[in-house]
Design a protein around this motif. Structure first.
Motif, short mmCIF file in Angstrom:
data_model
loop_
_atom_site.label_atom_id
_atom_site.label_comp_id
_atom_site.label_asym_id
_atom_site.label_seq_id
_atom_site.Cartn_x
_atom_site.Cartn_y
_atom_site.Cartn_z
N ARG A 164 0.83 -1.21 0.00
CA ARG A 164 0.00 0.00 0.00
C ARG A 164 0.86 1.26 0.00
NH1 ARG A 164 -4.60 -2.31 4.24
NH2 ARG A 164 -5.72 -3.49 2.64
N ASP A 165 1.93 1.20 0.81
CA ASP A 165 2.85 2.33 0.83
C ASP A 165 3.41 2.59 -0.57
OD1 ASP A 165 2.89 3.55 3.25
OD2 ASP A 165 4.66 2.53 4.01
N LEU A 221 -9.61 0.16 -2.63
CA LEU A 221 -9.72 0.64 -1.25
C LEU A 221 -9.54 2.15 -1.17
CD1 LEU A 221 -9.85 0.04 1.83
CD2 LEU A 221 -7.37 -0.21 1.75
N LEU A 222 -8.51 2.65 -1.82
CA LEU A 222 -8.22 4.08 -1.77
C LEU A 222 -9.32 4.90 -2.43
CD1 LEU A 222 -4.39 3.97 -2.52
CD2 LEU A 222 -5.50 4.24 -0.30
N ALA A 223 -9.86 4.36 -3.50
CA ALA A 223 -10.96 5.06 -4.17
C ALA A 223 -12.18 5.10 -3.25
CB ALA A 223 -11.30 4.38 -5.48
N GLN A 224 -12.45 3.98 -2.63
CA GLN A 224 -13.56 3.88 -1.68
C GLN A 224 -13.42 4.92 -0.57
OE1 GLN A 224 -15.60 1.20 -2.51
NE2 GLN A 224 -17.12 2.20 -1.21
N ARG A 253 -6.59 -4.22 -5.55
CA ARG A 253 -7.27 -4.14 -4.25
C ARG A 253 -6.97 -2.82 -3.56
NH1 ARG A 253 -6.30 -10.37 -3.33
NH2 ARG A 253 -4.15 -9.69 -3.32
N THR A 254 -5.72 -2.42 -3.63
CA THR A 254 -5.34 -1.16 -2.98
C THR A 254 -6.04 0.02 -3.64
OG1 THR A 254 -3.20 -2.05 -2.33
CG2 THR A 254 -3.41 0.34 -2.41
#
Lengths: 156, 156
Positions: B26-27, B67-70, B63-64
């Motif tokens: 994610r980083d 998630l970030l868009a969410q 997936r990341t």
DNA sequence: CATAAAATGATAATGATTATCAATAACTTG
DNA sequence: CAAGTTATTGATAATCATTATCATTTTATG
């Protein structure tokens, strides 16, 4: 008095003058689009057309929609549910100019035309400015709002 | 004096407070997004992340990004070329609010922020009105202009 | 009606995105 | 800091909307 003019044939000229042919499939697709008021996917359209013209194949529906979108007779939208949605461009029908409110959760779409005059006015102006500055020939625009609809908010 | 505050760690709290974990993958994705200024596809991002963190898999990138868009840290766009494009939401970086000018032919995208103040002002007002009228909690909007860019016009 | 070209249907291929699942890593708690 | 809980991951198979292919049929035209 109105002679042989057929209201449901207005697109014939548009196709013809570009060298495209009039076919039963294209007629049927446009018929379905004209009679429906909501955001149909290609498969939705295929199923409806299939009822009145069973010979049609899914590929032809896609091809017709692509062609009509290219010509500007149909708008193609992405509301985030993984399939494109189509609607007849306004001007061809009772439909008025509108934009969309999209629920991020259930992907329901609400048409609205509040504030449309102001929006369109600003867009026109912006369009003109951008065209010149970026040497870009603008043919259309898209405005959508996203959020959570009332139903989805209740359920959580 | 600034202590141990790390400019590139601002999102850690945002993830943590929602129960998400901080991971190298994610980083790395956020690092790539922060350092790039353009409209990357998931695969673009995968390839860039892969350089600095070879262990990552494509699925994790997807997936990341999801998630970030969410969470609203990343915007996801459809410019019509069949794959989603991502950019870091403004507020997190030097980036200023902007909208897009999309070429229907080559799918090139131009960022602009001319007329943005007026646009945003109108959008704010519209948002407020729509929220009330349709009982809809609006979280974001999308404005795009479509047309043919100068290069594509020359070529035809 | 004959002809040329466009369009079609059936179906295979494509390709972006998602689901699966066992293995691993991140946080928490003692 | 070790053990335990649970989120996350990588690899890869599966999904599924859309496109490409191609032999056949239609359309428009003279």
């Amino acid at each position: 008095m109105t002679g042989s003019y057929r209201e449901d044939m207005w697109w014939h000229g548009r196709l013809r003058c570009r060298g495209y042919r009039i076919t039963a499939g294209r007629d049927a697709v446009l018929d379905v689009l004209t009679k429906s008021d909501a955001h149909l996917s290609a498969e939705d359209i295929y199923m409806r057309v299939h009822r009145i013209y069973p010979g049609i194949g899914l590929a032809s529906v896609y091809r017709t929609l692509e062609l009509l979108a290219q010509m500007g007779l149909v708008y193609k939208f992405d509301f985030g549910d993984g399939r494109a949605r189509y609607e007849l461009a306004e001007g061809s029908k009772k439909d008025q100019h509108h934009h969309h409110l999209v629920c991020n959760n259930c992907h329901k779409v609400i048409d609205y035309n509040d504030f449309i005059e102001e929006e369109v006015e600003l867009l026109k102006k912006t369009e003109k400015g951008l065209s010149r500055k970026y040497d870009f020939q603008i043919t259309s625009h898209l405005i959508q709002f996203y959020g959570i609809c009332a139903d989805c908010r209740k359920q959580e």
